[in-house]
Motif scaffolding. Structure first.
Motif, PDB file in Angstrom:
ATOM      1  N   GLY A   1     -12.135 -42.734  26.321  1.00 52.81           N
ATOM      2  CA  GLY A   1     -12.551 -44.052  26.038  1.00 52.81           C
ATOM      3  C   GLY A   1     -11.777 -45.039  27.014  1.00 52.81           C
ATOM      4  O   GLY A   1     -10.692 -44.754  27.568  1.00 52.81           O
ATOM      5  N   ILE A   2     -12.120 -46.264  27.247  1.00 51.96           N
ATOM      6  CA  ILE A   2     -11.329 -47.241  27.969  1.00 51.96           C
ATOM      7  C   ILE A   2     -10.485 -47.944  27.078  1.00 51.96           C
ATOM      8  O   ILE A   2     -10.946 -48.453  25.766  1.00 51.96           O
ATOM      9  CB  ILE A   2     -12.298 -48.441  28.353  1.00 51.96           C
ATOM     10  CG1 ILE A   2     -13.330 -47.709  29.638  1.00 51.96           C
ATOM     11  CG2 ILE A   2     -11.497 -49.412  29.384  1.00 51.96           C
ATOM     12  CD1 ILE A   2     -12.862 -46.966  30.542  1.00 51.96           C
ATOM     13  N   GLU A   3      -9.073 -47.994  27.317  1.00 52.98           N
ATOM     14  CA  GLU A   3      -8.061 -48.433  26.353  1.00 52.98           C
ATOM     15  C   GLU A   3      -8.414 -48.268  24.955  1.00 52.98           C
ATOM     16  O   GLU A   3      -8.436 -49.058  23.947  1.00 52.98           O
ATOM     17  CB  GLU A   3      -7.928 -50.038  26.547  1.00 52.98           C
ATOM     18  CG  GLU A   3      -7.506 -50.445  27.831  1.00 52.98           C
ATOM     19  CD  GLU A   3      -5.703 -50.238  27.852  1.00 52.98           C
ATOM     20  OE1 GLU A   3      -5.371 -49.873  26.678  1.00 52.98           O
ATOM     21  OE2 GLU A   3      -5.137 -50.627  28.857  1.00 52.98           O
ATOM     22  N   ASN A   4      -8.546 -46.933  24.603  1.00 50.87           N
ATOM     23  CA  ASN A   4      -8.954 -46.671  23.294  1.00 50.87           C
ATOM     24  C   ASN A   4      -7.796 -45.392  22.965  1.00 50.87           C
ATOM     25  O   ASN A   4      -7.974 -44.330  23.413  1.00 50.87           O
ATOM     26  CB  ASN A   4     -10.149 -45.996  23.067  1.00 50.87           C
ATOM     27  CG  ASN A   4     -10.717 -45.888  21.767  1.00 50.87           C
ATOM     28  OD1 ASN A   4      -9.932 -45.555  20.896  1.00 50.87           O
ATOM     29  ND2 ASN A   4     -11.965 -45.846  21.475  1.00 50.87           N
ATOM     30  N   ARG A   5      -6.913 -45.777  21.874  1.00 52.87           N
ATOM     31  CA  ARG A   5      -5.986 -44.867  21.331  1.00 52.87           C
ATOM     32  C   ARG A   5      -6.400 -43.893  20.368  1.00 52.87           C
ATOM     33  O   ARG A   5      -5.787 -43.086  19.931  1.00 52.87           O
ATOM     34  CB  ARG A   5      -4.786 -45.698  21.002  1.00 52.87           C
ATOM     35  CG  ARG A   5      -3.801 -46.167  22.101  1.00 52.87           C
ATOM     36  CD  ARG A   5      -2.769 -47.122  21.587  1.00 52.87           C
ATOM     37  NE  ARG A   5      -1.993 -47.411  22.535  1.00 52.87           N
ATOM     38  CZ  ARG A   5      -1.992 -48.305  23.230  1.00 52.87           C
ATOM     39  NH1 ARG A   5      -2.575 -49.170  22.853  1.00 52.87           N
ATOM     40  NH2 ARG A   5      -0.678 -48.669  24.123  1.00 52.87           N
ATOM     41  N   THR A   6      -7.751 -43.803  19.931  1.00 54.26           N
ATOM     42  CA  THR A   6      -8.470 -42.609  18.805  1.00 54.26           C
ATOM     43  C   THR A   6      -8.853 -41.550  19.875  1.00 54.26           C
ATOM     44  O   THR A   6      -9.312 -40.641  19.174  1.00 54.26           O
ATOM     45  CB  THR A   6      -9.501 -43.417  18.012  1.00 54.26           C
ATOM     46  OG1 THR A   6     -10.330 -43.740  19.106  1.00 54.26           O
ATOM     47  CG2 THR A   6      -8.705 -44.622  17.438  1.00 54.26           C
ATOM     48  N   THR A   7      -8.987 -41.564  21.104  1.00 55.00           N
ATOM     49  CA  THR A   7      -9.464 -40.713  21.979  1.00 55.00           C
ATOM     50  C   THR A   7      -8.554 -39.471  22.443  1.00 55.00           C
ATOM     51  O   THR A   7      -7.223 -39.843  22.497  1.00 55.00           O
ATOM     52  CB  THR A   7     -10.351 -41.198  22.970  1.00 55.00           C
ATOM     53  OG1 THR A   7      -9.566 -41.831  23.878  1.00 55.00           O
ATOM     54  CG2 THR A   7     -11.368 -41.828  22.455  1.00 55.00           C
ATOM     55  N   ALA A   8      -9.040 -38.359  22.921  1.00 54.35           N
ATOM     56  CA  ALA A   8      -8.177 -37.487  23.550  1.00 54.35           C
ATOM     57  C   ALA A   8      -7.660 -37.922  24.838  1.00 54.35           C
ATOM     58  O   ALA A   8      -6.480 -37.718  25.472  1.00 54.35           O
ATOM     59  CB  ALA A   8      -8.730 -36.025  23.980  1.00 54.35           C
TER      60      ALA A   8
END
Length: 449
Positions: free
Chosen positions: A323-330
């Motif tokens: 993801g873009i600026e997503n801290r829940t993704t790998a």
């Protein structure tokens, strides 16, 4: 440069140096040797018992090994001291220090993590790219010593500070001598930090190491962990990079930041005309990492404990996702500053061998570029934890190792010899855990069953 370093050492009047090699778990194994011995070693290599690749982190000898084992008689393997790694240790009277590896020892080089990274780096440069990487670490600090914790049978360690207090100025002021020693002594040790702060959790800190060429970045990451532990000892504390020491607290990550540059130093992950500001090359790179991820998980999560960290809602990825600026993704794309557009691989824990986790990141990214893999998976918007259709990461080391063993991907990326050795070591790790009787079992079954 090599001649200059040797001249400087001779002029300094030093009578000894310290050097170390990294084993498969990223544990530094080293010696102090005389200056005369060092000068001979620079020319001829230096003997190191090959057991460093034939035992685990608890010094138990593998019985399933091939590179090293009782069948070899444990001869010396000759390590090569890398003069480019020269630095001095400021908290040990500035004793000169070097890293070494086994890149010129054919009988054990397949088991040498630093040698593997050098090969992956060379493949990257042969493809026309320069890999620029950095590590960031989270770790817990405790008001314990190795002796006090041993006396307590490794139960109920006392955290340095109480409470969940991320980015706290108050908590670091409580132990400011230790806090500023970390920042200042690491810089003097040529492991410069971009930032240091508390994270969520009792006594937990996070540090971001400055960007560098991938080999230097991995060297810094390995040295960072040992240096933090040694500096903590000086203050009467213990630092732990265990992935998950307490089920009620967040785990410890070892995220990898990375981008590729061309010959002119231009960040080729950036493309201004793209809606997200990322280039087609970066999309191939992301696709490669996503494709390879399930098949090389033990490179990112190498211990039984590693997988306890992958809990939904606990700041660790649990799925094959980006993801873009997503801290829940790998994988997290960071694109807010054009020149600093990069990829953060968020799967690795703090317990990884930095040489292996960085080699895995780069090799799988290059795999995507080489094969022009399309980034077909859509970027996650919102929480990846809520999307049940996403592929789950392996649930444990045994499952992850079996997936790695039954796939050709790891051998394609790292070669058959390294892959065979590494899988044997992870199988051994699983076997050691299977034999253990845990506190959980005693509490659950001792009386009631």
């Amino acid at each position: 440069m090599s001649i200059d370093i040797i001249q400087r050492l001779r002029q300094s009047g030093t009578d000894k140096i310290k050097f170390a090699v990294a084993d498969i778990d990223g544990v530094l194994r080293g010696k102090v040797i005389s200056m005369n011995k060092f000068l001979k070693a620079v020319q001829n290599g230096i003997g190191f018992c090959n057991v460093v690749f034939g035992w685990d982190m608890d010094d138990a000898c593998y019985t399933n090994g091939d590179v090293s084992g009782w069948h070899t008689g444990y001869p010396d393997a000759f390590a090569s001291i890398d003069l480019h790694t020269y630095r001095t240790i400021p908290w040990q009277n500035n004793i000169p220090f070097f890293l070494a590896d086994f890149s010129h020892a054919p009988e054990v080089q397949a088991a040498c993590a630093r040698t593997l990274l050098k090969k992956v780096k060379q493949a990257c440069e042969d493809a026309g790219f320069k890999a620029v990487f950095s590590k960031e670490y989270e770790w817990f600090n405790f008001t314990e010593t190795p002796q006090t914790l041993s006396d307590k049978h490794y139960t109920n360690p006392q955290p340095l500070t109480p409470g969940m207090f991320g980015y706290s100025l108050l908590r670091t002021s409580q132990n400011d001598a230790f806090y500023y020693d970390l920042f200042n002594l690491l810089k003097a040790f040529n492991v410069p930090l971009e930032g240091l702060h508390t994270e969520t959790g009792n006594g937990v800190y996070e540090a971001a190491i400055e960007y560098a060429d991938i080999l230097e970045a991995a060297d810094r990451a390995l040295l960072f962990k040992t240096a933090v532990k040694e500096i903590a000892y000086r203050h009467g504390y213990m630092a732990s990079f265990m992935a998950k020491w307490n089920h009620a607290l967040p785990g410890c990550s070892g995220h990898i930041h990375q981008h590729l540059e061309d010959a002119s130093g231009h960040n080729i992950f950036r493309e201004e005309s793209d809606v997200d500001g990322i280039s087609e090359t970066m999309r191939h790179y992301i696709a490669g990492q996503l494709y390879c991820l399930p098949f090389i998980m033990p490179m990112y999560a190498p211990t039984v404990n590693s997988y306890k960290r992958f809990v939904e809602g606990a700041w660790a990825a649990t799925t094959v996702s980006w993801g873009i600026e997503n801290r829940t993704t790998a994988l997290r794309v960071i694109n807010q500053v054009p020149a600093a557009t990069r990829l953060e691989t968020r799967v690795p824990g703090a317990d990884t061998n930095a040489y292996l986790s960085m080699a895995a990141s780069l090799a799988s990214g290059l795999y995507g570029i080489k094969h022009k893999l399309a980034l077909e998976l859509a970027p996650v918007k919102g929480s990846a934890y809520d999307i049940k259709a996403l592929q789950r990461l392996p649930a444990g080391l045994q499952q992850a190792t079996l997936i790695m063993k039954n796939s050709h991907i790891a051998a394609d990326l790292f070669g058959e010899a390294f892959t065979d050795h590494f899988i044997r070591t992870r199988e051994w790790e699983c076997q050691q855990f299977e034999k253990a009787v845990t506190n959980w079992e005693l509490k659950r079954y001792f009386e009631i069953i």
